[in-house]
Design a protein around this motif. Sequence first.
Motif, PDB file in Angstrom:
ATOM      1  N   ARG A  59      -6.156   3.108  -9.288  1.00 16.86           N
ATOM      2  CA  ARG A  59      -4.837   3.734  -9.092  1.00 16.86           C
ATOM      3  C   ARG A  59      -4.378   3.604  -7.647  1.00 16.86           C
ATOM      4  NH1 ARG A  59      -7.237   7.631 -12.764  1.00 16.86           N
ATOM      5  NH2 ARG A  59      -6.198   7.386 -14.787  1.00 16.86           N
ATOM      6  N   ARG A  60      -5.313   3.723  -6.720  1.00 17.72           N
ATOM      7  CA  ARG A  60      -4.964   3.563  -5.307  1.00 17.72           C
ATOM      8  C   ARG A  60      -4.485   2.132  -5.035  1.00 17.72           C
ATOM      9  NH1 ARG A  60      -8.795   5.266  -0.189  1.00 17.72           N
ATOM     10  NH2 ARG A  60      -7.287   4.734   1.431  1.00 17.72           N
ATOM     11  N   LEU A  61      -5.158   1.150  -5.606  1.00 15.52           N
ATOM     12  CA  LEU A  61      -4.740  -0.245  -5.455  1.00 15.52           C
ATOM     13  C   LEU A  61      -3.338  -0.455  -6.012  1.00 15.52           C
ATOM     14  CD1 LEU A  61      -5.145  -3.284  -4.922  1.00 15.52           C
ATOM     15  CD2 LEU A  61      -6.284  -3.402  -7.155  1.00 15.52           C
ATOM     16  N   VAL A  62      -3.087   0.044  -7.206  1.00 14.79           N
ATOM     17  CA  VAL A  62      -1.775  -0.123  -7.832  1.00 14.79           C
ATOM     18  C   VAL A  62      -0.694   0.561  -6.998  1.00 14.79           C
ATOM     19  CG1 VAL A  62      -0.362   0.449  -9.859  1.00 14.79           C
ATOM     20  CG2 VAL A  62      -2.664  -0.500 -10.155  1.00 14.79           C
ATOM     21  N   ARG A  63      -0.964   1.750  -6.514  1.00 19.22           N
ATOM     22  CA  ARG A  63       0.032   2.457  -5.684  1.00 19.22           C
ATOM     23  C   ARG A  63       0.296   1.708  -4.383  1.00 19.22           C
ATOM     24  NH1 ARG A  63      -2.625   7.508  -7.966  1.00 19.22           N
ATOM     25  NH2 ARG A  63      -1.084   8.139  -9.525  1.00 19.22           N
ATOM     26  N   LEU A  64      -0.720   1.107  -3.810  1.00 17.33           N
ATOM     27  CA  LEU A  64      -0.527   0.300  -2.608  1.00 17.33           C
ATOM     28  C   LEU A  64       0.355  -0.908  -2.919  1.00 17.33           C
ATOM     29  CD1 LEU A  64      -1.175  -0.307   0.366  1.00 17.33           C
ATOM     30  CD2 LEU A  64      -3.160  -1.590  -0.457  1.00 17.33           C
ATOM     31  N   LEU A  65       0.105  -1.568  -4.040  1.00 16.13           N
ATOM     32  CA  LEU A  65       0.927  -2.717  -4.416  1.00 16.13           C
ATOM     33  C   LEU A  65       2.366  -2.303  -4.705  1.00 16.13           C
ATOM     34  CD1 LEU A  65      -1.581  -4.703  -6.626  1.00 16.13           C
ATOM     35  CD2 LEU A  65      -0.719  -5.345  -4.365  1.00 16.13           C
ATOM     36  N   ARG A  66       2.569  -1.128  -5.275  1.00 14.54           N
ATOM     37  CA  ARG A  66       3.936  -0.631  -5.486  1.00 14.54           C
ATOM     38  C   ARG A  66       4.630  -0.425  -4.139  1.00 14.54           C
ATOM     39  NH1 ARG A  66       3.253   4.289  -9.800  1.00 14.54           N
ATOM     40  NH2 ARG A  66       2.839   3.047 -11.669  1.00 14.54           N
ATOM     41  N   HIS A  67       3.905   0.136  -3.192  1.00 10.86           N
ATOM     42  CA  HIS A  67       4.468   0.399  -1.864  1.00 10.86           C
ATOM     43  C   HIS A  67       4.741  -0.901  -1.103  1.00 10.86           C
ATOM     44  CE1 HIS A  67       5.116   2.380   1.976  1.00 10.86           C
ATOM     45  NE2 HIS A  67       4.242   1.538   2.509  1.00 10.86           N
ATOM     46  N   ARG A  68       3.869  -1.893  -1.261  1.00  9.95           N
ATOM     47  CA  ARG A  68       3.966  -3.128  -0.501  1.00  9.95           C
ATOM     48  C   ARG A  68       4.740  -4.196  -1.278  1.00  9.95           C
ATOM     49  NH1 ARG A  68       0.792  -4.373   3.796  1.00  9.95           N
ATOM     50  NH2 ARG A  68       2.337  -6.054   3.856  1.00  9.95           N
ATOM     51  N   ASP A 125       6.760  -6.044  -0.130  1.00 13.24           N
ATOM     52  CA  ASP A 125       6.872  -7.217   0.728  1.00 13.24           C
ATOM     53  C   ASP A 125       5.753  -8.223   0.463  1.00 13.24           C
ATOM     54  OD1 ASP A 125       5.150  -5.188   1.890  1.00 13.24           O
ATOM     55  OD2 ASP A 125       5.015  -6.471   3.659  1.00 13.24           O
ATOM     56  N   ALA A 126       4.689  -7.807  -0.191  1.00  8.50           N
ATOM     57  CA  ALA A 126       3.602  -8.710  -0.567  1.00  8.50           C
ATOM     58  C   ALA A 126       3.982  -9.353  -1.895  1.00  8.50           C
ATOM     59  CB  ALA A 126       2.292  -7.951  -0.677  1.00  8.50           C
ATOM     60  N   ALA A 127       4.538 -10.548  -1.818  1.00  9.29           N
ATOM     61  CA  ALA A 127       5.046 -11.238  -3.011  1.00  9.29           C
ATOM     62  C   ALA A 127       3.911 -11.616  -3.958  1.00  9.29           C
ATOM     63  CB  ALA A 127       5.817 -12.489  -2.598  1.00  9.29           C
ATOM     64  N   ASN A 128       4.196 -11.566  -5.245  1.00 13.10           N
ATOM     65  CA  ASN A 128       3.204 -11.956  -6.241  1.00 13.10           C
ATOM     66  C   ASN A 128       2.696 -13.370  -5.994  1.00 13.10           C
ATOM     67  OD1 ASN A 128       2.981  -9.603  -7.697  1.00 13.10           O
ATOM     68  ND2 ASN A 128       4.441 -10.189  -9.259  1.00 13.10           N
ATOM     69  N   MET A 172      -1.144 -14.388  -5.477  1.00 16.90           N
ATOM     70  CA  MET A 172      -1.787 -15.416  -6.304  1.00 16.90           C
ATOM     71  C   MET A 172      -2.407 -16.502  -5.426  1.00 16.90           C
ATOM     72  SD  MET A 172      -1.532 -14.722  -9.561  1.00 16.90           S
ATOM     73  CE  MET A 172      -1.670 -16.263 -10.421  1.00 16.90           C
ATOM     74  N   GLY A 173      -1.681 -16.904  -4.383  1.00 19.74           N
ATOM     75  CA  GLY A 173      -2.177 -17.958  -3.501  1.00 19.74           C
ATOM     76  C   GLY A 173      -3.377 -17.532  -2.684  1.00 19.74           C
ATOM     77  N   LEU A 174      -3.453 -16.262  -2.382  1.00 18.03           N
ATOM     78  CA  LEU A 174      -4.537 -15.756  -1.559  1.00 18.03           C
ATOM     79  C   LEU A 174      -5.733 -15.318  -2.392  1.00 18.03           C
ATOM     80  CD1 LEU A 174      -4.547 -15.358   1.539  1.00 18.03           C
ATOM     81  CD2 LEU A 174      -4.144 -12.946   1.091  1.00 18.03           C
ATOM     82  N   ALA A 175      -5.467 -14.546  -3.441  1.00 13.65           N
ATOM     83  CA  ALA A 175      -6.554 -13.900  -4.172  1.00 13.65           C
ATOM     84  C   ALA A 175      -6.699 -14.355  -5.622  1.00 13.65           C
ATOM     85  CB  ALA A 175      -6.353 -12.386  -4.142  1.00 13.65           C
TER      86      ALA A 175
END
Length: 98
Positions: free
Chosen positions: A19-28, A30-33, A37-40
């Motif tokens: 849940r913490r990861l998902v909330r961080l991704l919601r907040h960020r 600016d970190a494009a999908n 994908m290219g990084l991880a």
Amino acid sequence: MTADPLDSIDDAVAAAAFRRLVRLLRHRSDAANIDLMGLAGFCRNCLGDWIAEAGDLDKESARAIVHGMPTAEWKARFHVAATPQQLARMEESMAKNP
């Protein structure tokens, strides 16, 4: 075969970390999908798809959980077209996935 320590994590602890990861991704937003994908080798949509598979949900409902809104709304607000370089990096990264 050695047991994976990941399997020994309590489900409540694992769920809290997820849940913490998902909330961080919601907040960020600016970190494009495409960059994720290219990084991880995975992105918000992948997480949604994994939720759908694990919970027997449809993909759109599960992706909306991760995005914090319907996918179409998220795309309209935050999606930027991928460059050829981003697409190439994503393909290279995805090839490393199991």
